[in-house]
Design a protein around this motif. Sequence first.
Motif, mmCIF file in Angstrom:
data_model
loop_
_atom_site.group_PDB
_atom_site.id
_atom_site.type_symbol
_atom_site.label_atom_id
_atom_site.label_comp_id
_atom_site.label_asym_id
_atom_site.label_seq_id
_atom_site.Cartn_x
_atom_site.Cartn_y
_atom_site.Cartn_z
ATOM 1 N N THR A 9 -21.727 -0.927 10.883
ATOM 2 C CA THR A 9 -20.359 -0.862 11.409
ATOM 3 C C THR A 9 -19.587 -2.124 11.077
ATOM 4 N N LEU A 10 -20.204 -3.280 11.289
ATOM 5 C CA LEU A 10 -19.516 -4.540 11.010
ATOM 6 C C LEU A 10 -19.239 -4.728 9.517
ATOM 7 N N ILE A 11 -20.226 -4.464 8.695
ATOM 8 C CA ILE A 11 -20.046 -4.599 7.245
ATOM 9 C C ILE A 11 -19.014 -3.583 6.743
ATOM 10 N N GLY A 12 -19.069 -2.377 7.256
ATOM 11 C CA GLY A 12 -18.092 -1.355 6.866
ATOM 12 C C GLY A 12 -16.669 -1.749 7.241
ATOM 13 N N LEU A 13 -16.491 -2.280 8.444
ATOM 14 C CA LEU A 13 -15.163 -2.708 8.883
ATOM 15 C C LEU A 13 -14.640 -3.860 8.032
ATOM 16 N N LEU A 14 -15.484 -4.843 7.776
ATOM 17 C CA LEU A 14 -15.067 -5.972 6.940
ATOM 18 C C LEU A 14 -14.726 -5.514 5.517
ATOM 19 N N GLY A 15 -15.550 -4.625 4.969
ATOM 20 C CA GLY A 15 -15.267 -4.089 3.637
ATOM 21 C C GLY A 15 -13.962 -3.313 3.602
ATOM 22 N N TYR A 16 -13.721 -2.517 4.621
ATOM 23 C CA TYR A 16 -12.483 -1.738 4.711
ATOM 24 C C TYR A 16 -11.262 -2.658 4.780
ATOM 25 N N LEU A 17 -11.331 -3.682 5.616
ATOM 26 C CA LEU A 17 -10.200 -4.604 5.767
ATOM 27 C C LEU A 17 -9.957 -5.423 4.503
ATOM 28 N N HIS A 18 -11.006 -5.752 3.776
ATOM 29 C CA HIS A 18 -10.860 -6.633 2.619
ATOM 30 C C HIS A 18 -10.561 -5.893 1.319
ATOM 31 N N PHE A 19 -11.029 -4.656 1.186
ATOM 32 C CA PHE A 19 -10.884 -3.959 -0.090
ATOM 33 C C PHE A 19 -10.026 -2.704 -0.039
ATOM 34 N N VAL A 20 -9.770 -2.141 1.143
ATOM 35 C CA VAL A 20 -9.105 -0.840 1.214
ATOM 36 C C VAL A 20 -7.764 -0.911 1.942
ATOM 37 N N LYS A 21 -7.744 -1.434 3.157
ATOM 38 C CA LYS A 21 -6.557 -1.376 4.022
ATOM 39 C C LYS A 21 -5.480 -2.349 3.548
ATOM 40 N N ILE A 22 -4.395 -1.804 3.028
ATOM 41 C CA ILE A 22 -3.265 -2.600 2.553
ATOM 42 C C ILE A 22 -2.172 -2.565 3.619
ATOM 43 N N ASP A 23 -1.728 -3.754 4.048
ATOM 44 C CA ASP A 23 -0.684 -3.864 5.062
ATOM 45 C C ASP A 23 0.713 -3.878 4.458
ATOM 46 N N GLN A 24 0.849 -4.458 3.270
ATOM 47 C CA GLN A 24 2.180 -4.600 2.681
ATOM 48 C C GLN A 24 2.090 -4.508 1.163
ATOM 49 N N GLU A 25 3.038 -3.773 0.583
ATOM 50 C CA GLU A 25 3.170 -3.703 -0.873
ATOM 51 C C GLU A 25 4.563 -4.203 -1.232
ATOM 52 N N THR A 26 4.617 -5.089 -2.216
ATOM 53 C CA THR A 26 5.874 -5.722 -2.597
ATOM 54 C C THR A 26 6.156 -5.484 -4.072
ATOM 55 N N LEU A 27 7.414 -5.186 -4.368
ATOM 56 C CA LEU A 27 7.880 -5.037 -5.739
ATOM 57 C C LEU A 27 9.021 -6.020 -5.936
ATOM 58 N N LEU A 28 8.853 -6.964 -6.856
ATOM 59 C CA LEU A 28 9.876 -7.954 -7.175
ATOM 60 C C LEU A 28 10.305 -7.719 -8.605
ATOM 61 N N ILE A 29 11.597 -7.487 -8.803
ATOM 62 C CA ILE A 29 12.109 -7.244 -10.147
ATOM 63 C C ILE A 29 13.151 -8.312 -10.479
ATOM 64 N N ILE A 30 12.912 -9.000 -11.589
ATOM 65 C CA ILE A 30 13.820 -10.032 -12.091
ATOM 66 C C ILE A 30 14.144 -9.646 -13.527
ATOM 67 N N ASP A 31 15.418 -9.400 -13.808
ATOM 68 C CA ASP A 31 15.768 -8.807 -15.104
ATOM 69 C C ASP A 31 15.393 -9.657 -16.315
ATOM 70 N N SER A 32 15.349 -10.963 -16.202
ATOM 71 C CA SER A 32 15.014 -11.797 -17.357
ATOM 72 C C SER A 32 13.515 -12.061 -17.498
ATOM 73 N N LEU A 33 12.741 -11.802 -16.456
ATOM 74 C CA LEU A 33 11.307 -12.094 -16.498
ATOM 75 C C LEU A 33 10.433 -10.848 -16.504
ATOM 76 N N GLY A 34 10.570 -10.015 -15.473
ATOM 77 C CA GLY A 34 9.737 -8.836 -15.400
ATOM 78 C C GLY A 34 9.607 -8.303 -13.993
#
Length: 176
Positions: free
Chosen positions: A72-97
């Motif tokens: 249970t502990l290893i599964g929870l830590l693995g889930y929090l570190h590799f699966v559960k995403i809290d925020q996704e960010t998209l930054l667009i700058i026209d001269s860079l990318g």
Amino acid sequence: MEDEQSFSDISGGRLSLQRRYYTQSCREFCLNCPRLSLRSLTAVTCTVWLVAYGLFALCENSMILSSAIFITLIGLLGYLHFVKIDQETLLIIDSLGIQMTSSYASGKESTTFIEMGKVKDIVINEAIYMDPLEPQEISQVVPVFQSAKPRLDCLIEVYRSCQEVLANQKATSTRS
């Protein structure tokens, strides 16, 4: 300028889209996913431990209970570190990318950067816009907001704003 708007994901969960307009050529979109539910965490933990207790009652081996706690502990830590995403960010700058960042529940961040010279266009991968695309024109498709899975209304907001930045970049490059 910054504003925030609520949307739904494909499962009906609540998402929060923060839009930051730094300049006409630089915009950032932060899509906040729902936090880990204490109810679902408790349900999974109880299920694993009840199954372990049932096996313990049959076998009378205390190693089963210790294993259940460890798993249970290893599964929870693995889930929090590799699966559960809290925020996704998209930054667009026209001269860079375009920079895409995923922030995991454990604090880990994963960032991908695509140079603007490699960006041909930004599209919504839905059957709403019926522009014909030739397969040889597409070399690689990079999906954004893979974890949050926002509904179409949220994607259209991001799409329109990104198209404005791309149009601004094309107008600036033709003047130069």
